[in-house]
Motif scaffolding. Structure first.
Motif, PDB file in Angstrom:
ATOM      1  N   ILE A 143     -25.301  25.801 -23.530  1.00 35.22           N
ATOM      2  CA  ILE A 143     -26.426  25.160 -22.868  1.00 35.22           C
ATOM      3  C   ILE A 143     -25.992  23.929 -22.075  1.00 35.22           C
ATOM      4  N   VAL A 144     -25.112  23.125 -22.648  1.00 33.40           N
ATOM      5  CA  VAL A 144     -24.686  21.896 -21.976  1.00 33.40           C
ATOM      6  C   VAL A 144     -24.015  22.208 -20.641  1.00 33.40           C
ATOM      7  N   LEU A 145     -23.114  23.184 -20.636  1.00 28.46           N
ATOM      8  CA  LEU A 145     -22.429  23.550 -19.405  1.00 28.46           C
ATOM      9  C   LEU A 145     -23.407  24.111 -18.388  1.00 28.46           C
ATOM     10  N   TYR A 146     -24.316  24.956 -18.860  1.00 31.99           N
ATOM     11  CA  TYR A 146     -25.291  25.530 -17.940  1.00 31.99           C
ATOM     12  C   TYR A 146     -26.152  24.450 -17.303  1.00 31.99           C
ATOM     13  N   ARG A 147     -26.610  23.500 -18.123  1.00 31.08           N
ATOM     14  CA  ARG A 147     -27.460  22.441 -17.587  1.00 31.08           C
ATOM     15  C   ARG A 147     -26.726  21.592 -16.556  1.00 31.08           C
ATOM     16  N   ARG A 148     -25.451  21.356 -16.784  1.00 34.22           N
ATOM     17  CA  ARG A 148     -24.673  20.577 -15.824  1.00 34.22           C
ATOM     18  C   ARG A 148     -24.539  21.316 -14.505  1.00 34.22           C
ATOM     19  N   LEU A 152     -26.072  20.152 -10.789  1.00 32.98           N
ATOM     20  CA  LEU A 152     -25.291  20.049  -9.560  1.00 32.98           C
ATOM     21  C   LEU A 152     -25.916  20.874  -8.438  1.00 32.98           C
ATOM     22  N   LYS A 153     -26.369  22.075  -8.783  1.00 32.20           N
ATOM     23  CA  LYS A 153     -27.005  22.926  -7.774  1.00 32.20           C
ATOM     24  C   LYS A 153     -28.310  22.312  -7.272  1.00 32.20           C
ATOM     25  N   GLU A 154     -29.081  21.709  -8.162  1.00 31.69           N
ATOM     26  CA  GLU A 154     -30.333  21.072  -7.768  1.00 31.69           C
ATOM     27  C   GLU A 154     -30.075  19.882  -6.853  1.00 31.69           C
TER      28      GLU A 154
END
Length: 415
Positions: A143-148, A152-154
């Motif tokens: 989850i942490v990696l996905y949220r990061r 960045l994409k946002e």
């Protein structure tokens, strides 16, 4: 905003502007010290008397950006010395921004169609992110990696959206046949040379606004230029930082005016204006002492006019139907209309102003005051100041238009 503060602010030609909760600050838009109230959670910028003094949190330095460039026309005699001239001071860096910059140079009339294409791509990317978010909730997902990655994409999408807004604003200036003022840089060989060598275009800028809106703009100019309104050829040496502050404030004022004027024109066409304002011959009278108080409390007064007197430029403040209309707002409505709705619009104001005036070096002394010894001075005529302020107000007005246009196709305004 309490009732007393609201009443005081309404009397001034420039109302306080507030960014929405997702807004950001900059050296030109945020401030501290006795002339300002600091940004709180609501991100409200409240102007007070002689407020243009101190600034906090400058923008983060950005990577090299690509500048809008258009080739200057040249005759046979000087074709060899033809140089590229920027059509806007802000350089764009995202792939979409660079694409739109090329369209602006080669086929500016195709910019709206190109923007539609970019917005469709942004929407596709956002929808894809939503699907991936659902998939990431499965057991074992980092989850942490996905949220990061999602963050960045946002941020990249937000930067792209800012540059889309900016390209549309520039395109509206091009449609009006008005060139934006280039980056203001004093001559290194002779700093005493005037910086306002750009075309005036004052008449064209004035015609871009409704008659009611221009009454408010004229009052805004009178409060800034003072008695020099009738002597625009005069030249003054002024702090570059102060000029940048006035420019940024005028952009926000133009944004606010366009928002209010849009509602005013709608109610005017429907003949439901309050207080007899439907009558175009209505005379809006204001007591002299009220006008003088409004002039005295204006945040830009004193920086350029050398102070205020009852017989000075207070007489330049003219009655305005639109101003009377604004004074009919309750405090909640006024606060809502004095809000810049999106972080992207705030970002554009910050970046455009910094591109135009540069990033000033702000030094705070141990006593908590601003050290003005390194404050860069520029020579500019009051006619040049009028051109800058008119451009800034028009920029804010255009920004409101394009923000609304884009939000109808790609929703990003939160309030």
């Amino acid at each position: 905003m309490d009732a007393a503060a609201t009443a005081s602010l309404i009397r001034s030609s420039v109302l306080p502007l507030k960014t929405s909760d997702n807004g950001a600050g900059s050296m030109f838009l945020t401030a501290s010290g006795p002339g300002f109230t600091r940004f709180g959670p609501g991100r409200q910028l409240r102007f007070r008397q002689n407020a243009f003094a101190r600034f906090s949190r400058p923008l983060q330095s950005s990577t090299t950006r690509r500048r809008f460039v258009v080739k200057a026309s040249a005759s046979n005699d000087d074709a060899s010395s033809s140089a590229a001239k920027p059509i806007a001071p802000l350089q764009l860096e995202s792939p979409a921004g660079q694409f739109l910059s090329q369209i602006l140079v080669t086929h500016p009339h195709l910019v709206p169609a190109a923007v539609e294409q970019q917005l469709e791509q942004l929407q596709t990317d956002r929808d894809s992110e939503g699907q991936n978010k659902d998939a990431s909730s499965a057991p074992g997902t980092d989850i942490v990696l996905y949220r990061r990655i999602a963050e960045l994409k946002e941020n990249e999408r937000r930067r792209t959206l800012e540059e889309i807004l900016y390209a549309l604003v520039v395109q509206k200036f091009m449609e009006a046949n008005v060139s934006l003022v280039p980056s203001i840089t004093p001559s290194s060989s002779d700093p005493s040379v005037r910086v306002d060598t750009w075309p005036t275009k004052v008449e064209k800028l004035e015609k871009l606004h409704s008659s009611e809106m221009y009454e408010m703009i004229h009052n805004h100019l009178a409060l800034i230029l003072g008695p020099r309104m009738g002597d625009l050829a005069s030249v003054a040496q002024i702090s570059k930082l102060r000029v940048g502050q006035v420019y940024a404030a005028s952009v926000m004022y133009g944004y606010f005016l366009k928002r209010v004027d849009q509602r005013f024109q709608l109610e005017k066409s429907m003949k439901i204006l309050p207080g007899g304002l439907d009558d175009s011959k209505t005379s809006v009278e204001q007591p002299e002492n009220v006008t003088f108080k409004a002039v005295s409390s204006h945040p830009e007064v004193g920086s350029f006019a050398g102070g205020v007197s009852a017989k000075g430029f207070g007489s330049e403040i003219k009655p305005s139907r639109l101003r009377t209309y604004v004074m009919s707002f309750d405090s909640e409505t006024l606060q809502r209309y004095a809000t810049i709705r999106s972080r992207e619009a705030v970002g554009i104001i910050e970046k455009h102003t910094e591109a135009l005036f540069g990033k000033p070096e702000i030094v705070i002394t141990p006593e908590g005051t601003v050290d003005s010894s390194k404050d860069e001075q520029i020579k500019i005529s009051f006619g040049g100041m009028k051109r800058l302020v008119l451009e800034a107000v028009t920029f804010g007005s255009f920004l409101w238009d394009v923000e609304s246009h884009v939000d109808a196709r790609y929703h990003f305004v939160l309030n």
